[in-house]
Design an enzyme around this catalytic site. Structure first.
Site, PDB file in Angstrom:
ATOM      1  N   HIS A   1     -10.620   2.425   2.305  1.00  0.00           N
ATOM      2  CA  HIS A   1      -9.412   2.626   3.106  1.00  0.00           C
ATOM      3  C   HIS A   1      -9.063   1.255   3.671  1.00  0.00           C
ATOM      4  O   HIS A   1      -9.931   0.551   4.162  1.00  0.00           O
ATOM      5  CB  HIS A   1      -9.713   3.622   4.231  1.00  0.00           C
TER       6      HIS A   1
ATOM      7  N   ARG B   1       0.848   2.178   8.621  1.00  0.00           N
ATOM      8  CA  ARG B   1       1.522   1.304   7.646  1.00  0.00           C
ATOM      9  C   ARG B   1       2.798   1.956   7.155  1.00  0.00           C
ATOM     10  O   ARG B   1       3.827   1.306   7.005  1.00  0.00           O
ATOM     11  CB  ARG B   1       0.595   1.001   6.464  1.00  0.00           C
TER      12      ARG B   1
END
Ligand SMILES: Cc1cc2nc3c(=O)[nH]c(=O)nc-3n(C[C@H](O)[C@H](O)[C@H](O)COP(=O)(O)OP(=O)(O)OC[C@H]3O[C@@H](n4cnc5c(N)ncnc54)[C@H](O)[C@@H]3O)c2cc1C
Ligand code: HEM
Ligand code: SF4
Ligand code: F3S
Ligand code: FES
Lengths: 588, 242, 110, 113
Positions: free
Chosen positions: A243, A265
Site C-alpha cells: 500500500h 490520494r
C-alpha cells in the site's frame, strides 16, 4: 523423540482456524449445512473477531449489484487487475458469489452498509475498477462486518478455543489426509491436539516480514508456514501487495506502517519528497491517482534517490484542500494522525509504502479443497483468485465468499467421513519439539532478529527487486534463521508468554520469507505487485505462468505452471460488444 | 524521584486473578509513543514474561484497553503525553474483568452479556431476498447509527461502577448494542430484545453515571442508548397492562 | 438489582412524590419562621382529610420508593442478593410504612 | 475514595443522588418517630422543636432540606433523561438541579434564623 504424552487431546467434527471473514463464515455455513449434532470448533490465535485483518478493512467490499455493473465486468476487472494470472474459475466464483454473500451479510448477519438517498446500497470505485462497485460502511467497513459475524458465532453452539495458536497441521501416517491440528493454548502454555474430520484453515496472510506493514499484530503467516511443512503446494508466493501510504512515525512505535487511506490520494492529496516537491508525475501520468503498485514504486524510487523525508519516507499533504474540509471528510484519519502527534489536515505527514496483502497461498480448487484430504483453505491463505494483484475491495469479498463455500463443502463432505483419523505421532512429536526448541536455549533478543528480517526483506525482496538483491536476501534470511535457532526464550512461565510466541512468529516469517524470495527469483518478468528491475518487461500475456513452491525434505523448490485461460483469453473480453470501457464517471 | 525527561517512570501491574502488585520500569521516552508502545518496549527489552493483548494497533479491534493512571483507555491510540502525570504513568489490566495474566483480561463475561442482551441480528430476511431499501435519514436509522461504530473494547464496561457492584448487570456496550438493533428496521427481534434488557441485569440498573460515555474512545454515548431502552421498555410496560 | 417492574414502581412513586415534596418544602419554609411547636403543627393538620391524604400518599410512596432504592444500594455495595435481598426490601418498605402511618395518624387524626 | 475514573460531573451527580437518597432514608424513621410523639407524648415533641432552635441543628436541618431538594430535582433530571428525548446538556441540567436545590434550602435557612 519428545514425549507426546503431555499433550491434551480433544476431538471435534469440523475444526476451523481463524476468525476473520473466512473463518467465521465457514463456521456459520458449516453449522447450516452439516447434519444436526455435528460438533463445530473454531480456534483462533487471539480473541474471536478481534484479531485478523478483516476487522481492519476500511475501503469496502466489491460486488456487482446492477446499475450497469455486472458480474462479468467485475470478473474482467479482477482478471485485468491480476494481470491475467488469476485462476479464472476462482475469480469467477468470487465475483458471482459476492452477490449472494452481500445479501447474506445484510439480511442474515445484520450488517448495515451505507445507503444512497433513495435507500439503495451506496457504492464507490477503488482504483482499477470500471464501475462504482465497492459497498462500504463509512471507512470502517471491516468493523461492521466482523462485529456482526462475531455476534452470530458467539450466539451459536459452536465450540470456541480462543487464544489457541495453531502450530502444526498433522497428517495421517500415510500422509494422504489431515488428522488434526496441534495448538498451543496460549493462556496456559500447554499443547493441545485437536482431531477433526474436516479442518478449514483461514489464518489469513499478513506479510509482516517487511519493515513497514499494515496487518494486525497476530498475523505472521503461520498458516502458509504450516502448509509448507506438511508439503502442500503454494502458488504466486512472490506476489506481495504494498500500500503506498503507510504512516511513518519511527521504528519504536507500532503506529508506523498503518494505512493512511487510499481516499486521501483520490481526493487530491499530494505526495511530496524531502524537498517538499511533488514527484509522482515523474513516474506516471496519473500522478498520485495511479494504482497502488505504481505509486508504491514511485515513492520507493524517490526514497532510493535519497529525496526522502526526515524519517526516510515522503510526505503526504492535504492542506491545500482546506484543513476544515479535510477534517470533515477524513475525520477518522485526521483523528488517528492526531493521536500519534501529526496534523494531517494542515501539516505534512510522513508516509512510506507498506506491505499490505499477500496474493500467494495454498493451491485450492474452487470448492476450497486442497491436496490433503480433509483440509480446506479459504481467504487470504488460499492462492489463485487475485493473480498478481488484488483489487481494493476484493480481499474481504474473497474471504467471506470462500469461507462460506468451505463451510458448505465441509458440512456436506463429512457426511461421508465416518471416523476421525489418527495422526502420525512422529510428525506430532516433531512439531512439539520444534515449538519447544527455544525453551532449552539461553534467552536472547528475538525482537532484534525480527528487525533484521524486516530490513532484509524490505531492502532485498521488497517493492523493487533484482536477482542479486533477492539472492543476497536469501542469504540474510538463512543467517537470521540459524541465529533464531540458537536464540532461546526463558521457559519458567509459559502462560501467556508473548516472547515465546514472538519466537514462533519469527519461525513462520523466516520460512515464508524464503519462499517469497525463491518465487521472486523464479519469476523473470514484472507483473502486478512483482517488479524486477532486471526484468522490467511483463512478458506476453498469452504465455503467462504462475509459480508453485513446494517444500521437499528441507528444500523449497519453485516451479512454473502455465495459466489456464478457462473463461477468457488475453486480448478478449466476456463483456457484450459495445459496452463502455468504464462506467466510473470520474474516469470518463 | 528522577525528572529525567528522556525516561518515563512506568509502573505495570503484574499478577493474575488471585494476587499481584505493581512493578516499576524505566522506559526511554520517544516523540511518537503510545501507551501500547511503552508496554511492548518493556516486554521486548526488560521483562520477556510481561503479558498483554493487542491486535490492530490503530483503534479498530478493541483488544488493547487497559487502566492507564486509573482510567480505562485504548492504549494503542493513547499518546503517552496525554496520560503522563509528572513523567509517571501506571498501567493496569482493565477493571471489572477477570485477569488472565498481567495486563491481559478475560473478556468472555463482557461478550456473554453481549449475547444475553440479544446483541445479535434477528433476521427478517434471507440471502435470497433483495437488500432492504432504507432511508439513511430516517429517524430510527439515525438512532441506530449512533451506536454502530462500537468496537467492543470494554472501556465503558470498565468505567461503570454499576458493573462493578452488580454481577448481573449487562453493562453499557451490550445494552447499547441492543438499542441499536431495536432501532434497526431489518431486525425482527424487537420484543425479544426488550425482554432481554428488562431482567435482573437489564437496562433499569443503570444509574446514568455517564462514565461509559465519558470514556468511550469513539465518542459513542451508551448512556443515551440505555435511556432509550428505558423509555422503550417503560412504554411497552404500560401497553402491556392497560 | 432492578427489573422493569421495580424500576417502574420506583419511578412512579418518585413522580408522585415530586409535587408532594414541593408542597412539603413550601409548608416547611412557611412554618419554620418563628420556630416550630407541636400545637402549631397540630392546629394546622389535625382533623384535616386533605392533610391526611397528602401525607398518607407521601408515606405510601416513600415506603415503596425508598425500599427499592435501598435495595439497589445494598445489593451493589454489600452484595446482598436472592431471598435476603427481597426480605430486606419488604422489611424496609413495611417498616417505613408502619412508622409513617403512625406519624400521619398522630398529626392528622383528632 | 474518589478513584480517577470517577472524576467527572455526571458521576458526582450520581453520588450526590445516592448519598442524599440514603440520608433521607435514614432520616425518615427518626422523623416519623418524632412526629408520632404528637399522639403519645406532645411535651417531648415540643422538646424536640426547642432543640431545633440550636444553630447546629438549624444547619443540619438546612442540610436535610438541601438533600431533599437535591434528590428530588436530581431525580426529576434522571427521569427526564430517561423518558424525554435525549439532551446533550446533562451536565448543565445536573448543575442546575444542584443550584435550585441550594436556592430553596437557602431560603429555608434564612427564614429559619
Ligand atoms: C489495514 C487493512 C485494510 C484492508 N482493507 C481492505 C479493503 O478495504 N477491502 C478489502 O477487500 N480488503 C481489505 N483488506 C484485506 C482483507 O482484510 C483481507 O484480505 C481479508 O480480510 C482476509 O480475511 P481472512 O479471513 O482470510 O483473514 P483474517 O481476517 O486476517 O483472519 C485470520 C484469522 O486467523 C487467525 N490466525 C492467524 N494465525 C493463526 C494461528 N497460527 N492459529 C490460529 N489462528 C490464527 C487470526 O488471529 C485471525 O483471526 C485490508 C487489509 C488490511 C490489513
Ligand atoms: C423523600 C423521600 C425519598 C427518599 C427517602 C428517597 C430515597 C431514595 C434512595 C435510597 C434511592 C436509591 C439511590 C441509588 O440507587 O443510588 C433513591 C433513588 C431514586 N430516587 Fe428517591 N427518595 C426520595 C424521594 C424522591 C423523590 C421526590 C424523587 C423524584 C421526584 C426521587 C427520585 C429518585 C430516582 C429517580 C431514583 C433512582 C436513581 C437511580 O436509579 O439511579 N426520590 N431514592
Ligand atoms: S461503547 Fe465505546 S467504550 Fe464501550 S465497547 Fe463500544 S467503543 Fe468501547
Ligand atoms: S457508566 Fe454505568 S451506570 Fe449507566 S450511564 Fe454508563 S452504564
Ligand atoms: S490494538 Fe486494536 S484497538 Fe488498540
Amino acid at each position: 523423540m519428545i514425549s507426546t504424552g503431555s499433550i491434551e487431546r480433544h476431538d471435534t467434527d469440523i475444526l476451523i482456524l481463524g476468525t476473520g471473514g473466512a473463518g467465521m463464515f465457514a463456521a456459520l455455513h458449516a453449522q447450516q449445512s452439516a447434519a444436526p449434532g455435528t460438533k463445530i470448533t473454531i480456534a483462533v490465535k487471539g480473541l474471536i473477531g478481534k484479531c485478523g485483518c478483516t476487522r481492519m478493512v476500511q475501503g469496502g467490499y466489491n460486488v456487482a449489484l446492477g446499475g450497469g455493473d455486472t458480474v462479468e465486468r467485475h470478473f474482467m476487472d479482477t482478471i485485468n487487475g491480476g494481470k491475467w494470472l488469476p485462476d479464472q474459475d476462482m475469480a469467477w466464483k468470487l465475483c458471482e458469489q459476492a452477490v449472494v454473500r452481500i445479501r447474506e451479510l445484510e439480511n442474515e448477519i445484520g450488517c448495515f452498509f451505507d445507503r444512497n438517498a433513495d435507500g439503495s446500497l451506496h457504492q464507490k470505485a477503488f482504483a482499477g475498477q470500471t464501475a462504482d462497485r465497492t459497498v462500504h460502511k463509512g471507512d470502517l467497513t471491516g468493523i461492521e462486518i466482523i462485529s456482526r459475524l462475531m455476534e452470530q458465532v458467539l450466539s451459536r453452539p459452536i465450540e470456541k478455543l480462543q487464544e489457541h495458536r495453531a502450530i502444526g497441521l498433522i497428517p495421517t501416517k500415510d500422509g494422504s489426509a489431515i488428522a488434526g491440528v496441534l495448538f498451543i493454548d496460549m493462556r496456559s502454555g500447554k499443547f493441545r491436539f485437536v482431531r477433526a474430520k474436516a479442518v478449514m484453515m483461514g489464518t489469513g496472510g499478513g506479510p509482516t516480514m517487511y519493515k513497514y506493514h499494515t496487518p494486525s499484530g497476530d498475523k505472521t503467516m503461520d498458516g502458509l508456514a504450516m502448509a509448507l511443512r506438511v508439503g502442500l503446494p503454494l502458488r504466486d508466493m512472490e506476489m506481495v501487495q504494498f500500500h503506498p501510504t503507510g504512516l511513518l512515525a519511527g521504528d519504536h512505535t507500532k503506529m508506523t506502517g498503518t494505512v493512511l487511506e487510499e481516499g486521501l490520494r483520490g481526493a487530491g492529496g499530494r505526495l511530496l519528497n524531502g524537498a517538499e516537491k511533488r514527484f509522482m508525475f515523474d513516474y506516471d501520468d496519473l500522478g498520485e491517482r495511479a494504482t497502488r503498485d505504481l505509486v508504491s514504486r514511485g515513492i520507493y524510487a524517490e526514497m532510493r534517490k535519497n529525496n526522502s523525508s526526515k524519517n526516510g519516507g515522503v510526505y503526504i499533504s492535504m492542506g491545500h484542500l482546506g484543513p476544515d474540509n479535510v477534517r470533515k471528510k477524513f475525520k477518522g484519519m485526521v483523528q488517528r494522525c492526531e493521536d500519534s502527534g501529526f496534523d494531517l489536515a494542515a501539516g505534512l505527514v510522513e508516509v512510506v509504502p507498506t506491505a499490505h496483502y499477500f496474493m500467494g497461498g495454498v493451491v485450492v480448487d474452487t470448492d476450497t479443497r486442497t491436496a490433503l484430504e480433509g483440509l480446506y483453505v479459504a481467504g487470504e491463505d488460499a492462492g489463485g483468485a487475485h493473480g498478481s494483484n488484488r483489487l481494493g475491495g476484493n480481499g474481504v469479498a474473497n474471504s467471506t465468499v470462500y469461507g462460506g463455500v468451505a463451510g458448505d463443502v465441509m458440512g456436506a463432505d463429512i457426511k461421508a467421513m465416518s471416523a476421525l483419523r489418527d495422526p502420525d505421532e512422529t510428525v506430532l512429536a516433531a512439531e512439539v519439539e520444534r515449538a519447544q526448541l527455544p525453551l532449552s536455549k539461553s534467552a536472547g533478543n528475538v525482537q532484534r532478529l525480527r528487525h533484521e528480517l524486516q530490513e532484509a526483506m524490505w531492502d532485498d525482496v521488497g517493492v523493487l527487486r533484482t536477482a542479486t538483491g533477492m539472492k543476497r536476501g536469501l542469504g540474510r534470511i538463512a543467517e537470521i534463521r540459524s541465529e533464531l535457532a540458537e536464540t532461546g526464550v526463558a521457559s519458567d512461565n509459559l502462560a501467556f508468554n508473548l516472547t515465546w510466541h514472538d519466537w514462533l512468529n519469527m519461525a513462520s516469517l523466516c520460512d515464508v520469507s524464503e519462499v517469497i524470495a525463491k518465487a521472486g527469483l523464479a519469476r523473470e518478468n514484472s507483473r502486478g505487485a512483482h517488479y524486477r528491475e532486471d526484468f522490467p518487461d511483463s512478458g506476453t500475456m498469452e504465455s503467462s505462468y504462475f509459480t508453485v513452491a513446494r517444500k521437499q525434505g528441507n528444500k523449497v523448490d519453485v516451479s512454473r505452471e502455465a495459466v489456464q485461460f478457462t473463461i477468457v483469453r488475453p486480448g478478449e473480453t466476456i463483456l457484450p460488444e459495445g459496452e463502455p470501457e468504464t462506467l466510473v464517471e470520474a474516469a470518463q | 524521584m528522577s525528572s529525567d525527561p528522556d525516561e518515563l517512570e512506568v509502573s505495570v501491574w503484574r499478577g493474575d486473578n488471585t494476587s499481584g502488585q505493581f512493578e516499576d520500569f524505566r522506559v526511554p521516552a520517544q516523540e511518537n509513543q503510545t501507551i501500547l508502545d511503552v508496554v511492548s518496549w518493556i516486554q521486548q527489552h526488560r521483562d520477556p514474561t510481561l503479558s498483554y493483548r493487542y491486535a490492530c494497533r490503530v483503534g479498530m479491534c478493541g483488544s488493547c484497553a487497559m487502566m492507564v493512571n486509573g482510567v480505562p483507555r485504548w492504549t494503542c491510540r493513547t499518546h503517552v503525553k496525554v496520560a503522563l502525570k509528572d513523567n509517571r504513568v501506571s498501567i493496569g489490566p482493565l477493571r471489572n474483568l477477570p485477569v488472565i495474566k498481567d495486563l491481559a483480561t478475560d473478556m468472555d463475561p463482557f461478550f456473554d452479556k453481549w449475547v444475553t442482551a440479544e446483541g445479535m441480528h434477528h433476521p427478517s430476511k434471507t440471502r435470497d431476498d433483495a437488500i432492504e431499501q432504507i432511508d439513511p435519514e430516517d429517524g430510527a436509522r439515525l438512532e441506530a447509527n449512533k451506536g454502530i461504530e462500537c468496537i467492543n473494547c470494554s472501556v465503558c464496561y470498565a468505567a461503570c461502577d454499576t458493573v462493578a457492584g452488580n454481577d448481573d448487570y449487562l453493562g453499557p456496550a451490550a445494552l447499547q448494542r441492543a438499542w441499536t438493533l431495536y432501532n434497526d428496521a431489518k431486525d425482527a427481534g424487537k420484543q425479544t430484545i426488550l425482554e432481554a434488557v428488562s431482567g435482573t441485569g437489564g437496562c433499569h440498573n443503570c444509574h446514568s453515571q455517564g462514565s461509559c460515555s465519558h470514556y468511550c474512545p469513539n465518542d459513542l454515548n451508551p448512556m443515551a442508548a440505555i435511556a432509550g431502552l428505558k423509555r422503550a421498555t417503560a412504554l411497552s410496560f404500560f401497553k402491556g397492562r392497560k | 438489582m432492578l427489573t422493569v417492574r421495580l424500576y417502574m414502581l420506583q419511578r412512579i412513586t418518585a413522580l408522585l412524590m415530586a409535587p408532594l415534596v414541593l408542597g412539603h418544602l413550601a409548608v416547611m419554609i412557611y412554618a419554620v419562621q418563628g420556630g416550630l411547636s407541636a400545637a402549631e403543627i397540630l392546629g394546622r393538620t389535625q382533623g384535616s382529610v386533605a392533610w391526611f391524604l397528602f401525607y398518607g400518599a407521601f408515606v405510601v410512596a416513600v415506603s415503596v420508593h425508598a425500599a427499592i432504592g435501598l435495595r439497589v444500594v445494598v445489593h451493589e455495595l454489600l452484595g446482598l442478593k436472592g431471598v435476603l435481598l427481597d426480605l430486606f426490601t419488604w422489611a424496609t418498605a413495611a417498616g417505613l410504612f408502619l412508622l409513617g402511618t403512625r406519624a400521619v395518624m398522630a398529626v392528622t387524626l383528632s | 475514595m474518589i478513584r480517577p475514573h470517577r472524576t467527572h460531573a455526571l458521576w458526582y451527580a450520581f453520588i450526590l443522588h445516592r448519598i442524599s437518597g440514603i440520608a433521607l432514608a435514614l432520616f425518615l424513621p427518626v422523623h416519623f418517630y418524632t412526629l408520632a410523639l404528637a399522639l403519645t407524648d406532645p411535651e417531648r415533641l415540643d422538646g424536640f422543636f426547642q432543640w431545633t432552635e440550636l444553630a447546629v441543628v438549624k444547619f443540619a436541618e438546612f442540610g436535610l432540606v438541601f438533600l431533599l431538594a437535591l434528590h428530588m430535582f436530581g431525580g426529576l433530571r434522571l427521569m427526564a433523561l430517561e423518558w424525554l428525548p435525549w439532551s446533550d446538556r446533562q451536565k448543565t441540567l445536573a448543575a442546575g438541579a444542584a443550584a435550585v436545590s441550594f436556592l430553596i434550602s437557602g431560603v429555608f435557612l434564612l427564614r429559619a434564623i
